[in-house]
Enzyme design. Structure first.
Site, PDB file in Angstrom:
ATOM      1  N   GLU A 396       0.807  -1.222   0.000  1.00 42.11           N
ATOM      2  CA  GLU A 396       0.000   0.000   0.000  1.00 42.11           C
ATOM      3  C   GLU A 396       0.838   1.269   0.000  1.00 42.11           C
ATOM      4  O   GLU A 396       0.540   2.227  -0.718  1.00 42.11           O
ATOM      5  CB  GLU A 396      -0.948   0.002   1.212  1.00 42.11           C
ATOM      6  CG  GLU A 396      -2.127  -0.932   1.104  1.00 42.11           C
ATOM      7  CD  GLU A 396      -1.822  -2.358   1.560  1.00 42.11           C
ATOM      8  OE1 GLU A 396      -2.751  -3.190   1.573  1.00 42.11           O
ATOM      9  OE2 GLU A 396      -0.643  -2.620   1.899  1.00 42.11           O
ATOM     10  N   HIS A 463     -12.013  -4.831   9.030  1.00 41.58           N
ATOM     11  CA  HIS A 463     -12.640  -4.613   7.728  1.00 41.58           C
ATOM     12  C   HIS A 463     -13.875  -3.719   7.855  1.00 41.58           C
ATOM     13  O   HIS A 463     -14.717  -3.699   6.953  1.00 41.58           O
ATOM     14  CB  HIS A 463     -13.061  -5.943   7.096  1.00 41.58           C
ATOM     15  CG  HIS A 463     -11.915  -6.833   6.717  1.00 41.58           C
ATOM     16  ND1 HIS A 463     -11.218  -7.564   7.655  1.00 41.58           N
ATOM     17  CD2 HIS A 463     -11.345  -7.106   5.517  1.00 41.58           C
ATOM     18  CE1 HIS A 463     -10.270  -8.258   7.046  1.00 41.58           C
ATOM     19  NE2 HIS A 463     -10.319  -7.999   5.753  1.00 41.58           N
TER      20      HIS A 463
END
Length: 657
Positions: A396, A463
């Site tokens: 990322e 999440h």
């Protein structure tokens, strides 16, 4: 020390000598100015000049270099005026960063130099993005990024090398191994025999050079450049040298064994190169003296021009105006509308933005053939090709850095976080590079980061977070959070049109549960404008994202209350006028958000209302937010966690005030 002159003429070798000596003479002057208190800090590169000078001379003038503290030779070899560099080092408004940055933490587009930040790894990933821009434009060019031996321990080093190798990017990674990271010797930094051995693990070519040998550095970089361009592959180079002075002047070198300093002083790059030129008859004692005297005279003139006692004049509006690059006017919606789900509106907006901006590149895990974790980019690979729709490794930070590099190279980019929670792995690039670069030296960061966020889907602590408050605190970012399909499309297209970094939050629970009319043609919605969902007389709810639907559902179930609802849509910039208007309408305000209570963005809104709208209030501003715990997995626990579970309590408390 052997010097390979190959096809270099005597004239070139003499010019190389001037390029090598010039930063040394500047440094000697800077150390004097430092002792006189005329500059505040200095990171010395004495003894390491051959690396910066040799590398810069080996590249074309329009190939980007990403240097570090000790690379004065990069700046001088790119012929940056010394008087302006002096202004930069003093914090003058006439420097390269208007007094906003120190020493070498700045860049210059005309000189194709990208300024570093104090976190030493991120520039490597930016070099990836610049190299990708060259590749996409089919330019025969490379980018080159410096790092130190200490920086090779940072995660960004490994991510950047991996991305460059996987994508086959023409980038040169240059390690200056100077023996120490501040006071920590290499024996405590790594245990491999040579840092260049790390190239093997990433499937790239690597070579170690004598960093004190100007021609060896030059010839190696030239060869690496030719290889990177012809093969479209990265190269790792380890240049061995030594830091002859402290990390910065205040730290000194008492921790360095004297024998080491003595050993490396005999390998001084200037003395060695001078000896070579004298032995070959290219440099005489008289010409040596003449060159040095000419350079010293030039330095004195430039110092006299550049030294100033005038500090920058602080002006609040100027500071705020330079935070963002100017954008374009909104594009009004036109033509017919059709019913679309939230997720389809996002996909349509992204697709139309790709058509509107041929320079827009999409990057993210599984977004190509698979179509993304939520299928928003399904079919994009076939329509736009692998160059523009790019699967990424799980890197990322490197991908966000590469996005910034693409922006430097003239592209736009969208980075999809598979889940917004994973943005933590790229946090440094966002808050220290993307957010600050325009303010620091006028370089825009044309990057959108899509953030699938929010709970209500039973996905647990990693999440389900809605972490917008992490980014609303950081000047230079824009933060968008739509609640309905039409806004989702129009704000996404607006974010992609904007030349500034935008964190674009999209609530996963709304993807397939919310539908509404969406204009079919391309349009944008101005970032920073709230929308009044409905007026009210009893209380006002200020909210965004899922909170809008919680508020609407509540008003439908409780017609006894007249509730005004303001959908902020954008958190940065914030629509203060709309907030004041809805406060004025009822005098009672509830701020509703899904994020946890403490430090949530609702606290900022509440504080602003208390400070600016106190005279309009008939009750304290209240906040309804989620519990100050991680988001639990079990459905009953998650429902209890979410702010919606306490909405009725707060509304009744506020209306009865």
């Amino acid at each position: 020390m052997h010097f390979d002159r190959s096809d270099l003429s005597d004239t070139q070798l003499q010019s190389f000598y001037k390029a090598l000596v010039y930063p040394r003479l500047i440094e000697e002057k800077m150390l004097l100015l430092l002792r006189q208190g005329k500059i505040s800090k200095w990171f010395s590169g004495i003894g390491q000049e051959a690396i910066a000078v040799g590398a810069t001379l080996a590249l074309e003038a329009d190939e980007w270099i990403l240097p570090l503290h000790r690379n004065l030779g990069v700046f001088t070899s790119r012929e940056m005026p010394l008087d302006k560099l002096l202004q930069q080092w003093q914090g003058s408004e006439d420097g390269y960063s208007k007094g906003r940055e120190r020493s070498f933490h700045f860049g210059s587009r005309p000189h194709h130099i990208c300024g570093m930040i104090s976190h030493l790894g991120p520039q490597l990933s930016i070099a990836d993005g610049i190299a990708l821009a060259h590749q996409l434009k089919k330019e025969q060019k490379v980018s080159l990024a410096f790092t130190g031996e200490g920086g090779t321990s940072e995660g960004e080093f490994h991510e950047a090398l991996n991305v460059a190798a996987v994508w086959g990017l023409p980038v040169i990674f240059l390690i200056e191994n100077n023996g120490y990271g501040l006071s920590t010797p290499v024996s405590e930094q790594y245990h491999c025999s040579s840092l260049v051995d790390k190239a093997i693990g990433y499937g790239m070519e690597g070579v170690q050079v004598d960093g004190n040998n100007l021609l060896e550095v030059y010839q190696t970089i030239r060869t690496a450049r030719a290889y990177a361009i012809s093969q479209q592959k990265p190269v790792l180079i380890e240049a061995m040298t030594f830091r002859m002075r402290g990390h910065e002047e205040a730290s000194g070198v008492k921790y360095v064994p004297p024998a080491l300093l003595e050993e490396w002083s005999k390998k001084d790059p200037i003395a060695q190169y001078e000896a070579f030129l004298q032995q070959t008859g290219i440099l005489s004692a008289d010409s040596r003296t003449a060159i040095r005297e000419e350079l010293k005279h030039h330095i004195e003139q430039q110092v006299a021009n550049g030294l100033t006692d005038t500090p920058p004049i602080a002006d609040i509006q100027t500071e705020l105006d330079d935070l963002y690059a100017p954008g374009s006017a909104p594009v009004a919606a036109s033509g017919p509308s059709s019913e679309k789900r939230f997720i389809n509106a996002l996909s349509e907006g992204l697709k139309q933005a790709m058509e509107q901006h041929p320079e827009l590149i999409l990057m993210g895990q599984d977004i190509a053939a698979y179509g993304g974790a939520f299928k928003i980019t399904e079919g994009f690979l076939e329509k736009f090709g692998a160059g523009r729709v790019r699967n990424t490794p799980l890197c990322e930070s490197a991908i966000i850095g590469a996005a910034l590099g693409l922006s430097i190279g003239g592209f736009k980019s969208m980075v999809e976080m598979q889940f917004g929670d994973f943005v933590t792995c790229g946090f440094n690039q966002i808050v220290n590079n993307l957010a600050k670069i325009h303010y620091r030296w006028g370089q825009h960061a044309d990057v959108v980061i899509r953030m699938p966020a929010g709970g209500g889907v039973g996905a647990g602590p990693f999440h389900s977070q809605t972490n917008e408050a992490w980014f609303t605190h950081v000047p230079g970012l824009k933060v968008v959070y739509p609640s309905n399909p039409a806004d989702a499309k129009g704000l996404l297209t607006a974010a992609l049109a904007d030349p500034n970094p935008v964190l674009y939050f999209e609530h996963k629970a709304l993807y397939r549960s919310i539908s509404g009319p969406v204009p079919e043609n391309y349009y944008t919605i101005e970032i920073g404008k709230a929308a009044l969902v409905q007026p009210g007389e009893d209380i006002s709810i200020i909210t965004w994202g899922s909170g809008v639907h919680w508020a609407l559902e509540y008003t439908q179930q409780h017609p006894e209350f007249s509730i005004g609802i303001l959908d902020l849509r954008s958190l940065v910039p914030l629509d203060y006028t709309a907030i004041q208007d809805i406060v004025s309408a009822t005098g009672k305000v509830l701020i509703l958000h899904e994020d946890t209570l403490t430090g949530g963005f609702g606290a900022e809104i509440s504080a602003w209302i208390a400070e600016h709208c106190f005279h309009l209030l008939d009750a304290p501003v209240m906040r309804c937010a989620s519990l100050d715990t991680p988001i639990p997995f079990a459905t009953s626990l998650e429902k209890n966690f979410l702010a919606k579970a306490r909405l009725d309590k707060y509304i009744r408390q506020l209306t009865s005030w």
